[in-house]
Design an enzyme around this catalytic site. Sequence first.
Site, PDB file in Angstrom:
ATOM      1  N   ASN A 108       0.820  -1.225   0.000  1.00  0.00           N
ATOM      2  CA  ASN A 108       0.000   0.000   0.000  1.00  0.00           C
ATOM      3  C   ASN A 108       0.851   1.271   0.000  1.00  0.00           C
ATOM      4  O   ASN A 108       0.353   2.346   0.314  1.00  0.00           O
ATOM      5  CB  ASN A 108      -0.940  -0.012   1.226  1.00  0.00           C
ATOM      6  CG  ASN A 108      -0.149   0.008   2.527  1.00  0.00           C
ATOM      7  OD1 ASN A 108       1.087  -0.157   2.509  1.00  0.00           O
ATOM      8  ND2 ASN A 108      -0.827   0.192   3.638  1.00  0.00           N
ATOM      9  N   ASP A 110       3.093   2.560   1.873  1.00  0.00           N
ATOM     10  CA  ASP A 110       3.493   3.333   3.071  1.00  0.00           C
ATOM     11  C   ASP A 110       4.940   3.042   3.454  1.00  0.00           C
ATOM     12  O   ASP A 110       5.421   3.492   4.480  1.00  0.00           O
ATOM     13  CB  ASP A 110       2.553   3.029   4.254  1.00  0.00           C
ATOM     14  CG  ASP A 110       2.683   1.576   4.738  1.00  0.00           C
ATOM     15  OD1 ASP A 110       2.043   1.225   5.740  1.00  0.00           O
ATOM     16  OD2 ASP A 110       3.432   0.794   4.094  1.00  0.00           O
ATOM     17  N   ASP A 114       3.973  -5.648   4.354  1.00  0.00           N
ATOM     18  CA  ASP A 114       2.711  -6.038   5.007  1.00  0.00           C
ATOM     19  C   ASP A 114       2.219  -7.392   4.482  1.00  0.00           C
ATOM     20  O   ASP A 114       2.814  -7.983   3.574  1.00  0.00           O
ATOM     21  CB  ASP A 114       1.660  -4.955   4.764  1.00  0.00           C
ATOM     22  CG  ASP A 114       1.621  -4.526   3.303  1.00  0.00           C
ATOM     23  OD1 ASP A 114       1.773  -3.321   3.027  1.00  0.00           O
ATOM     24  OD2 ASP A 114       1.511  -5.419   2.434  1.00  0.00           O
ATOM     25  N   ASP A 183       5.631 -16.033  14.719  1.00  0.00           N
ATOM     26  CA  ASP A 183       6.683 -15.813  15.717  1.00  0.00           C
ATOM     27  C   ASP A 183       5.995 -15.419  17.026  1.00  0.00           C
ATOM     28  O   ASP A 183       5.235 -14.430  17.044  1.00  0.00           O
ATOM     29  CB  ASP A 183       7.583 -14.659  15.216  1.00  0.00           C
ATOM     30  CG  ASP A 183       8.982 -14.713  15.811  1.00  0.00           C
ATOM     31  OD1 ASP A 183       9.946 -14.461  15.072  1.00  0.00           O
ATOM     32  OD2 ASP A 183       9.083 -15.016  17.008  1.00  0.00           O
ATOM     33  N   ASP A 284      10.208 -17.152  20.589  1.00  0.00           N
ATOM     34  CA  ASP A 284      11.288 -16.194  20.796  1.00  0.00           C
ATOM     35  C   ASP A 284      11.960 -16.375  22.167  1.00  0.00           C
ATOM     36  O   ASP A 284      11.285 -16.443  23.187  1.00  0.00           O
ATOM     37  CB  ASP A 284      10.672 -14.784  20.723  1.00  0.00           C
ATOM     38  CG  ASP A 284      11.721 -13.703  20.740  1.00  0.00           C
ATOM     39  OD1 ASP A 284      12.541 -13.685  19.808  1.00  0.00           O
ATOM     40  OD2 ASP A 284      11.727 -12.895  21.669  1.00  0.00           O
ATOM     41  N   GLU A 345      13.673 -20.592  19.614  1.00  0.00           N
ATOM     42  CA  GLU A 345      14.875 -19.775  19.467  1.00  0.00           C
ATOM     43  C   GLU A 345      15.566 -19.827  20.817  1.00  0.00           C
ATOM     44  O   GLU A 345      14.979 -19.394  21.813  1.00  0.00           O
ATOM     45  CB  GLU A 345      14.563 -18.325  19.099  1.00  0.00           C
ATOM     46  CG  GLU A 345      15.841 -17.596  18.756  1.00  0.00           C
ATOM     47  CD  GLU A 345      15.953 -16.188  19.276  1.00  0.00           C
ATOM     48  OE1 GLU A 345      15.183 -15.810  20.168  1.00  0.00           O
ATOM     49  OE2 GLU A 345      16.785 -15.446  18.764  1.00  0.00           O
ATOM     50  N   HIS A 416      17.068 -12.505  10.985  1.00  0.00           N
ATOM     51  CA  HIS A 416      16.885 -11.046  11.041  1.00  0.00           C
ATOM     52  C   HIS A 416      17.743 -10.392  12.115  1.00  0.00           C
ATOM     53  O   HIS A 416      17.704  -9.174  12.302  1.00  0.00           O
ATOM     54  CB  HIS A 416      15.405 -10.746  11.321  1.00  0.00           C
ATOM     55  CG  HIS A 416      14.980 -11.274  12.642  1.00  0.00           C
ATOM     56  ND1 HIS A 416      14.905 -12.626  12.927  1.00  0.00           N
ATOM     57  CD2 HIS A 416      14.674 -10.654  13.794  1.00  0.00           C
ATOM     58  CE1 HIS A 416      14.553 -12.802  14.177  1.00  0.00           C
ATOM     59  NE2 HIS A 416      14.411 -11.624  14.731  1.00  0.00           N
ATOM     60  N   ASP A 417      18.503 -11.229  12.857  1.00  0.00           N
ATOM     61  CA  ASP A 417      19.339 -10.700  13.945  1.00  0.00           C
ATOM     62  C   ASP A 417      20.811 -10.704  13.604  1.00  0.00           C
ATOM     63  O   ASP A 417      21.643 -10.408  14.477  1.00  0.00           O
ATOM     64  CB  ASP A 417      19.175 -11.578  15.206  1.00  0.00           C
ATOM     65  CG  ASP A 417      17.835 -11.397  15.867  1.00  0.00           C
ATOM     66  OD1 ASP A 417      17.392 -12.339  16.543  1.00  0.00           O
ATOM     67  OD2 ASP A 417      17.226 -10.323  15.674  1.00  0.00           O
TER      68      ASP A 417
HETATM   69  O1  TEU Z   1      16.538 -12.531  19.708  1.00  0.00           O
HETATM   70  C1  TEU Z   1      17.187 -12.863  20.936  1.00  0.00           C
HETATM   71  C2  TEU Z   1      18.587 -13.031  20.608  1.00  0.00           C
HETATM   72  O2  TEU Z   1      19.174 -14.062  20.859  1.00  0.00           O
HETATM   73  C3  TEU Z   1      19.272 -11.944  19.907  1.00  0.00           C
HETATM   74  O3  TEU Z   1      18.526 -10.749  20.047  1.00  0.00           O
HETATM   75  C4  TEU Z   1      20.579 -11.767  20.628  1.00  0.00           C
HETATM   76  O4  TEU Z   1      20.338 -11.968  22.004  1.00  0.00           O
HETATM   77  C5  TEU Z   1      21.010 -10.353  20.470  1.00  0.00           C
HETATM   78  O5  TEU Z   1      20.989 -10.072  19.099  1.00  0.00           O
HETATM   79  C6  TEU Z   1      22.402 -10.257  21.069  1.00  0.00           C
HETATM   80  O6  TEU Z   1      23.274 -11.114  20.351  1.00  0.00           O
HETATM   81  C7  TEU Z   1      15.139 -12.572  19.753  1.00  0.00           C
HETATM   82  C8  TEU Z   1      14.657 -11.955  18.447  1.00  0.00           C
HETATM   83  O7  TEU Z   1      15.111 -12.759  17.355  1.00  0.00           O
HETATM   84  C9  TEU Z   1      15.204 -10.555  18.377  1.00  0.00           C
HETATM   85  O8  TEU Z   1      14.890  -9.957  17.118  1.00  0.00           O
HETATM   86  C10 TEU Z   1      14.594  -9.754  19.510  1.00  0.00           C
HETATM   87  O9  TEU Z   1      15.189  -8.470  19.515  1.00  0.00           O
HETATM   88  C11 TEU Z   1      14.885 -10.425  20.865  1.00  0.00           C
HETATM   89  O10 TEU Z   1      14.639 -11.825  20.865  1.00  0.00           O
HETATM   90  C12 TEU Z   1      13.972  -9.847  21.930  1.00  0.00           C
HETATM   91  O11 TEU Z   1      12.652 -10.273  21.664  1.00  0.00           O
HETATM   92 CA    CA Z   2       2.602  -1.374   3.719  1.00  0.00          CA
END
Ligand code: TEU
Ligand code: CA
Length: 635
Positions: A108, A110, A114, A183, A284, A345, A416-417
């Site tokens: 959309n 923005d 999404d 998640d 998580d 996780e 994503h981390d």
């Molecule tokens: O990640 C937890 C986690 O292991 C990582 O955030 C790691 O602890 C941090 O990057 C330091 O190395 C989960 C999610 O994947 C993350 O995106 C969230 O920020 C976090 O938990 C809190 O919910």
């Molecule tokens: Ca959007």
Amino acid sequence: MTRHAVRTLGDVYDHPVGRDVLDKIALQIGVSPSFIVNPLTRRIPLTVLDRVAGRAAPGLVEALTDLLEMNPDRLDDADTHTEGQSEPPWWQGAVFYQIYPRSFADSNGDGIGDLRGIISKLDYLQTLGVDCLWLSPIFDSPNDDMGYDVRDYRAVMDLMGSMEDLDELIEQVHARDMRIILDLVVNHSSAEHEWFQEALRDPDGDKAAYYFLREGSPDAPPNNWVSFFSGSAWRWFDDIKRWGMHLFAPSQMDLNWDNPAVRREVADIVQFWLARGIDGFRMDVINYISKTAGLPNGVPAVGELVGFTGIERYFIGPHLHEYLRELRSAGFTRPDGSHALMVGETPGIGIEVGRLLTNRQRREMDLIFNFDVLEPPGKIRWDDYRYPPAYFLDFYLRYLRRLGPDDQMAIFAENHDNPRIVSKITLDPRWRGAAAKLIATISLTLPGTPFIFQGQELGAVNQDFTSLDQLRDVESLNYFRELIDGGATRDEAWDRILAGSRDHARVPMRWTDEGGFTTGQPWITGTDMEAGWSAAEQLDDEHSVLNFYRYLISVRQYFAHDDFTLLTRSGHYAAWTRGHYLVEVNLSERTIRRPLSVSRMPGRTVMTSLGSTVRSERPRPDELPPYGVLIRLLD
Ligand code: TEU
Ligand code: CA
């Protein structure tokens, strides 16, 4: 559960938690575990170790003993009850694809990805051949931590779309014979969640008991635990004269899982979403949910070793297995008795505890992520170094050797981390495709359940961010400030952030050469616009990383789950078979010779990643180029 006394180094190594801790220490100092624990050293009493280590690291041995005695579970205790020897679960051979919805596709304009954007890309995902989608959080959230701070577990975040959009996404995923897991972030909720708001209104009420709220004075937090996002793990709420625990951002308030009402709430949330057709959840930081009674201080020596004071008091807490078993039966069990998928996780968890958490006989979780694969010994995410692909392969080969018949293993290189694996391996653009295909080959042809993070199938690389205002991640922004406050120069601080920022993985997907993510201004801008690397361009290129992933995913259907033979692993070379497929890899940035014992095995080449596609640059038949892959179908 039989409790095993822990008196000697041998007792430590015979304990699943102790084995993982000693393996990690051996890995970090670069020695084989047998160097630390062998017939000679096994008998060393821990009291002696405490005297030796006590001066350099006071309390370390005691913390280890406490941790082991807090965790009596052993695999050999696994009761013989089975969930029935039915056929393997659907996810065992499945290929998972993680979507970070905010950066996947914006429908959309923005600038924020999404659900309808995801719906518009389901044909692409089906073409890729993945079996199950995992969506990073899409529930209502103030987005202090991009959805990992949930305000309402039963509502879709407005920015992501509506409940009808989600229902349609689930329906369209299932119509394509794919599955979808969400998640679930239940170690903590957002401080804006109604539960916490009620706790603030009534600090002695039942919702206050959903959290860790402790009376005290503003100058003395209840213990010395630190947050993963810098600073203390405690936030002072002056209105109610209480401290609130937050292992992550100050707006991510830890839920008190010792409270049965919290455990019931989580089970109800899971049941709510299973009823809407969700096939399971990625949980998580689920191993953090059980905290040591009394919330004792962390041992400073452990904090120095691991980087986070207090972590030994909760990373495998006293009731973790009990709470997971309860959640599996109360939450993840459908009316027909089948189970939805539970992927944990589990930062900090090693191979043996991972087996305790996912062994089919124990009925806790199904898969976990073991993060030790992401950094080789002595390195952390913020270090600017080159990641050796040999470590990636050897980590999973070692993992495989430790698994029993009721164990399974998730294989992943990105999420994503973390920064992009290709950029961790090499910054030389010549080898971008080859490095991506090498990781794809290991991930998709070793036994295990592979997880691909969005963009990984395109050979995505880190972003040449040039300034802090291009970043969005609370962790990076807090860490930069912490480094500066700790005396680092701006350049020193920036170099660390650039090496490890989670924002490298969170820039928009590149659908077409000019982008294609949004018609508006994206919430975060990527900097890599190298021609030829978008999905559209790669779909049309038979030598692309994308088509390499598609091919490997397609041949997995011919692999029997546990049919794997490692033929040879020496130096920069490795070869293995899955059924009639023979895989050979070069793990280095140099051209290497293929051993005759393998190269003379009769078969025909079905897939190669031989660096350059220019014939003159092609290696000799008995060679493999840098990061080269050769897959043959044996006669
Ligand atoms: O990640 C937890 C986690 O292991 C990582 O955030 C790691 O602890 C941090 O990057 C330091 O190395 C989960 C999610 O994947 C993350 O995106 C969230 O920020 C976090 O938990 C809190 O919910
Ligand atoms: Ca959007």
